[in-house]
Design an enzyme around this catalytic site. Sequence first.
Site, PDB file in Angstrom:
ATOM      1  N   GLU A 155       0.832  -1.212   0.000  1.00  0.00           N
ATOM      2  CA  GLU A 155       0.000   0.000   0.000  1.00  0.00           C
ATOM      3  C   GLU A 155       0.864   1.258   0.000  1.00  0.00           C
ATOM      4  O   GLU A 155       0.740   2.113   0.886  1.00  0.00           O
ATOM      5  CB  GLU A 155      -0.967  -0.007   1.177  1.00  0.00           C
ATOM      6  CG  GLU A 155      -2.022  -1.098   1.056  1.00  0.00           C
ATOM      7  CD  GLU A 155      -3.120  -1.006   2.102  1.00  0.00           C
ATOM      8  OE1 GLU A 155      -2.931  -0.306   3.112  1.00  0.00           O
ATOM      9  OE2 GLU A 155      -4.170  -1.645   1.900  1.00  0.00           O
ATOM     10  N   GLU A 313      -6.246  -7.871  -0.910  1.00  0.00           N
ATOM     11  CA  GLU A 313      -6.677  -7.921   0.500  1.00  0.00           C
ATOM     12  C   GLU A 313      -8.134  -7.529   0.602  1.00  0.00           C
ATOM     13  O   GLU A 313      -8.579  -6.586  -0.056  1.00  0.00           O
ATOM     14  CB  GLU A 313      -5.930  -6.888   1.353  1.00  0.00           C
ATOM     15  CG  GLU A 313      -4.493  -7.147   1.619  1.00  0.00           C
ATOM     16  CD  GLU A 313      -3.902  -6.037   2.517  1.00  0.00           C
ATOM     17  OE1 GLU A 313      -4.656  -5.390   3.274  1.00  0.00           O
ATOM     18  OE2 GLU A 313      -2.696  -5.820   2.427  1.00  0.00           O
TER      19      GLU A 313
END
Length: 671
Positions: A155, A313
């Site tokens: 991320e 995710e």
Amino acid sequence: MPTAPTVPWPTDGLSFGGDYSPEQWPREVWHEDVRLMREAGVNLVTVGVFSWALLERSPGVFTFDWLDEVLDLLHENGIAVDLATPTAAPPNWLLTAHPEILPVDATERRERPGGRLGWCAASETFREHALRIVGALAERYGEHPAVRLWHVSNELGGGNARCYCEVSAADFRDWLADRYGDVDAANSAWGTAFWGHTYTSFDEVSPPRGVGGAPNPGLALDFERYSSDALLRHLDAETAVIEQHSAVPVTTNFMVGAGSQVVDYAEWARHVAIPANDHYTLVDDPRREQDLALAGDRMRGMTRDRGSWLLMEHSTGGPSWQQRNRAKDPSELVRNALAHVAHGSDGALFFQWRASTAGAEQFHSAMLPHAGTRTRVWREVLALGRALRALGPVQGSRVEAARVAIVVDEASGWALQSGLKPHRGLRYATEVRAWHRAFHDRQVTTDVVPLDADLDAYDVVVLPTLLIVDDAAAARLAAVVERGATLVVTYLSGVADETARIRSGGYPGAFRQVLGAWSEEFTPLQVGETRTLDDGGVVIDWAESVVVDDAETVLRHTDGPLAGTPAVTRRPVGGGAWYVSVRLPDQSIRRIVDRIVEERGIARTVTAPPGLEAVRRVRDDGSAFLFLLNHTDGDVGLSAAGTDLLDGSVHGPETVVPAGRVRVLREERAS
Ligand code: GAL
């Protein structure tokens, strides 16, 4: 349609698994992990995300034996590895020796160790250390048979999206010098004569910090662009090092969803072999399934040839970073995962495999909960594993070509939400989402595409509050009506150019001509204030005084200072050029969308009430898979036929999708 070279998919069939952190557990647990992974049908796990401190205990001193063991164990058990570079979490020895790599916020406060992504993207010191561990990993595992995907950092931008330190400031100046050549070009682009901000050298330019919320709009927008590029440069640097040692595809996990506009993902998507996304539903979002669908449509819209992307995710239950971390309802886990697949993900991965007992995220849900396998979550994980195996033939298929495109561009979001504005409560993502919702609720698939996407294939192109647009893009967008498509432009679009300078001569500047209508003044509404339209609908938040030159008025204000004037117009050219000059609630947007969908003869994927989501994936050989997801708490009946891949049942000409459930019908269609 021309196709790009095919990237090998990391698994046979759809991917299933999650972040796996064996470093948090003793070795005996690893064996239980792989046994349970096999039981669940897990075929891909992300390993190593936060393991830098364990792999390199001091500069250049590596300890790989535990990771060797983990990779071998997984490989022996037929589980592929998505190997992460551990750069999201620099080790404490590095932060202690070089605190200057920690990012600095706009108030000039430097971050402290203890979190993650604690680094400034412009820091060459950080880069040097990061590329050393990446190189060591890639060299050691570049050809390891378990490694089927590389995962750069984690991320990127989640915690270090903007850094305002002096190193970043200097890097920003270099970036500006590249963009503008000389400082006078920047002065003129930004209009620095205002408030006497003329620069005589790039050395005088600083990131927009300490400016009391009123930065120069052009400079602020450039800083956002720079910040995205600075992180992208890091992604590229890690990728290049990996590629020296490995032919395995590289990805990084984006954060597309819930209005996140951290970086320019459309650009980033061109730099990875397989775009990947992390998506978490928000507990207080009553339409979270639509946010999920929008994220999927957006991921697909930025993926090469609208092909497969990967859900890297999501969660099996409550995350731990929201206020009240709601557990998922029974069957929501499977439904959410399959919704991502419906929208083009060739797999469903979670954060994380086994629930951690220590550390900041000790209360985060996982595939294997703290309570173990005698749990509903585990049973649903097993059910999802079975479902994904049954859906193997879906891997490599594409979402059926959409006829509707919604154009999004981060620059408009950044510009709309920074600095002084006529209405500082407007949120770009909210407007995008509202238009997407109207199509979604009608079972019409939309591609949510970047500003430079090829629009030739679309019959309807929607531009929600596209504030920033350059001349070339504006001309391309306006041209869609010339070939017969419908263009829908909503308020505040086309108002400024790529330097954030307002286009003179009336709003919405760049689209005035194609719309045959323009407005002379913005008249934002106050909190709670509404206006009425002549179809009985209301206006919230935003209105403009519109002048029609060459368009028909579709909706008119009936009260307030704009009574009698146009609110929504349509120029009868091509498929119609609509201007929606007001912010409308859902039901009014839906009325407009319904009219356009009917006028254009755009087929619904199925005919069903909102809450029944339907997306079709197709293969070149003519096979088609109709995903039907019932997000409501009642059974829904509709016309559809085929064999449900999930349970083998045969349906047609009608089918019933039970409350909360999913059917994936393999349809018989002529190729
Ligand atoms: C993601 C992150 C994961 C984990 C997860 C929790 O943003 O990549 O490492 O923190 O959130 O929901």
